[in-house]
Scaffold this active site. Sequence first.
Site, PDB file in Angstrom:
ATOM      1  N   GLU A   1      71.494  10.263  21.773  1.00  0.00           N
ATOM      2  CA  GLU A   1      71.325   9.795  20.393  1.00  0.00           C
ATOM      3  C   GLU A   1      72.516   8.952  19.939  1.00  0.00           C
ATOM      4  O   GLU A   1      72.361   7.961  19.248  1.00  0.00           O
ATOM      5  CB  GLU A   1      71.131  10.986  19.445  1.00  0.00           C
ATOM      6  CG  GLU A   1      69.789  11.668  19.599  1.00  0.00           C
ATOM      7  CD  GLU A   1      68.631  10.765  19.216  1.00  0.00           C
ATOM      8  OE1 GLU A   1      68.771   9.978  18.265  1.00  0.00           O
ATOM      9  OE2 GLU A   1      67.582  10.813  19.890  1.00  0.00           O
TER      10      GLU A   1
ATOM     11  N   CYS B   1      55.884  -2.110  17.496  1.00  0.00           N
ATOM     12  CA  CYS B   1      56.273  -2.641  16.189  1.00  0.00           C
ATOM     13  C   CYS B   1      57.613  -3.363  16.336  1.00  0.00           C
ATOM     14  O   CYS B   1      58.600  -3.014  15.716  1.00  0.00           O
ATOM     15  CB  CYS B   1      56.349  -1.521  15.159  1.00  0.00           C
ATOM     16  SG  CYS B   1      56.425  -2.139  13.469  1.00  0.00           S
TER      17      CYS B   1
ATOM     18  N   CYS C   1      50.293  -5.623  16.211  1.00  0.00           N
ATOM     19  CA  CYS C   1      49.552  -4.778  15.265  1.00  0.00           C
ATOM     20  C   CYS C   1      48.181  -4.362  15.791  1.00  0.00           C
ATOM     21  O   CYS C   1      47.731  -3.247  15.540  1.00  0.00           O
ATOM     22  CB  CYS C   1      49.406  -5.489  13.929  1.00  0.00           C
ATOM     23  SG  CYS C   1      50.983  -5.799  13.139  1.00  0.00           S
TER      24      CYS C   1
ATOM     25  N   CYS D   1      48.462  -1.290  17.757  1.00  0.00           N
ATOM     26  CA  CYS D   1      49.276  -0.238  17.130  1.00  0.00           C
ATOM     27  C   CYS D   1      48.441   1.016  16.834  1.00  0.00           C
ATOM     28  O   CYS D   1      47.385   0.928  16.197  1.00  0.00           O
ATOM     29  CB  CYS D   1      49.881  -0.781  15.845  1.00  0.00           C
ATOM     30  SG  CYS D   1      50.829   0.468  14.963  1.00  0.00           S
TER      31      CYS D   1
ATOM     32  N   CYS E   1      49.155   1.760   8.176  1.00  0.00           N
ATOM     33  CA  CYS E   1      50.331   0.922   7.901  1.00  0.00           C
ATOM     34  C   CYS E   1      50.222   0.222   6.551  1.00  0.00           C
ATOM     35  O   CYS E   1      49.279  -0.519   6.292  1.00  0.00           O
ATOM     36  CB  CYS E   1      50.487  -0.107   9.015  1.00  0.00           C
ATOM     37  SG  CYS E   1      51.834  -1.243   8.704  1.00  0.00           S
TER      38      CYS E   1
HETATM   39 FE1  SF4 Z   1      54.180  -2.207  12.816  1.00  0.00          FE
HETATM   40 FE2  SF4 Z   1      52.334  -1.779  10.938  1.00  0.00          FE
HETATM   41 FE3  SF4 Z   1      51.934  -3.650  12.792  1.00  0.00          FE
HETATM   42 FE4  SF4 Z   1      51.881  -1.056  13.451  1.00  0.00          FE
HETATM   43  S1  SF4 Z   1      50.449  -2.119  12.134  1.00  0.00           S
HETATM   44  S2  SF4 Z   1      52.866  -2.708  14.589  1.00  0.00           S
HETATM   45  S3  SF4 Z   1      53.455  -0.190  12.071  1.00  0.00           S
HETATM   46  S4  SF4 Z   1      53.528  -3.633  11.216  1.00  0.00           S
END
Ligand code: SF4
Length: 403
Positions: free
Chosen positions: A58, A218, A225, A228, A234
């Site tokens: 970390e 992201c 997206c 995602c 989101c």
């Molecule tokens: Fe990032 Fe939102 Fe796109 Fe997902 S949907 S990659 S969280 S901006």
Amino acid sequence: APAEPSAQHLFSDAAEIEALRRNLLAWYDKCKRDLPWRTLAASELDVDRRAYAVWVSEIMLQQTQVATVIDYYNRWMQKWPTLQALAEASLEEVNELWAGLGYYSRGKRLQEAAKKVVSQLAGRMPRTAEDLQKLLPGVGRYTAGAIASISYGQVRAGRQWQAEEVVSPLCSQQGLAARSRRAEAAWGLCVDMANALVDRSRPGDFNQALMELGATVCVPKAPLCEECPVKQHCRARRRVGVGGCPLCPPAIEPWDSSLGVTNFPRKAVKKQPRVERTATCVLERRGRCGAPEYLIVQRPSSGLLAGLWEFPSLPLALDLQEEKQREVLADHLQAWTGRSVTAGDLRYVGEVIHIFSHIHQTYVIYSLPVDGDVTLDSALSTSRWVTEEQFHASAVSTAMKKV
Ligand code: SF4
């Protein structure tokens, strides 16, 4: 009077929170990368060793990319597999291993904290995020959360929540880099929100999944997206959260519809780095075996690059002409070595620029061949002669390697 956060940031629907956790964890189980600290966290049965292994990762991962950290992490854990081993190491050894990783105070604090755990806590790592933050130097709220969630399964938001590239669009938070008081208040909100979102049964995996999402999906300039796993949750995709929250700092940049979700994080204007110039002299002599040797001196034990080694250096006034720079450096070297050094003895080699987080540093490099030994005034600094190979194995910064 305390202002109420706008609902735009909050996940108040329990079913949505459940779905978000489920989607993110399912994606993580399928797509996560094999990383040495993950393997150790999953396989190490001794809880103190496990927490130590997570803690080291970390700290190294703060401000440094995963790909760079892997090699450093493996070498560190091989050299100091336990807290006890690290507590016995010298700062010199720590700096040597850390050389090139940047933000050197991180290694120093890790070692100080290890000494403290061994001498004052009987070698036992604090068992909660609150105690980790309170008792270990260099461990802030989110790092403590990460160690506690990954090592002990405590439900706490981890350092991953500082990865603003994910959290900002996901929660339509303003850029977290803004350091106004209102931003701090928004941060407080973010902590509560983050703790509420973290999965109850797999808090460590949830935090790591968020980090993985920031590293692989992201990503800052071109987030994927469509791939995602949390796109339906989101907030940035719904383009909510643009203004209207009394806790968020005012948007600095106007909303640009061509940027879509990458309008987040909506950063404050960055402070320009300080401009500095430093004259550096590479003193070179023929060593005993005929190979060239170079003189390096140790920096003070506090401040920037504390305890690291460098070629004799001297800060310069920004408006100094080349001829004057040479004279100032020659005077400095003469006072330091007790030998006659004139401006004409110094050969100009070139300039190297290195960007530290807050300093734009230009090194103006000279070289000076010398015969025999040079004894520097030891009241000023510790020095030693090294071969090129020894130089690269010493605790020297990336900037000095460039020089
Ligand atoms: Fe990032 Fe939102 Fe796109 Fe997902 S949907 S990659 S969280 S901006």
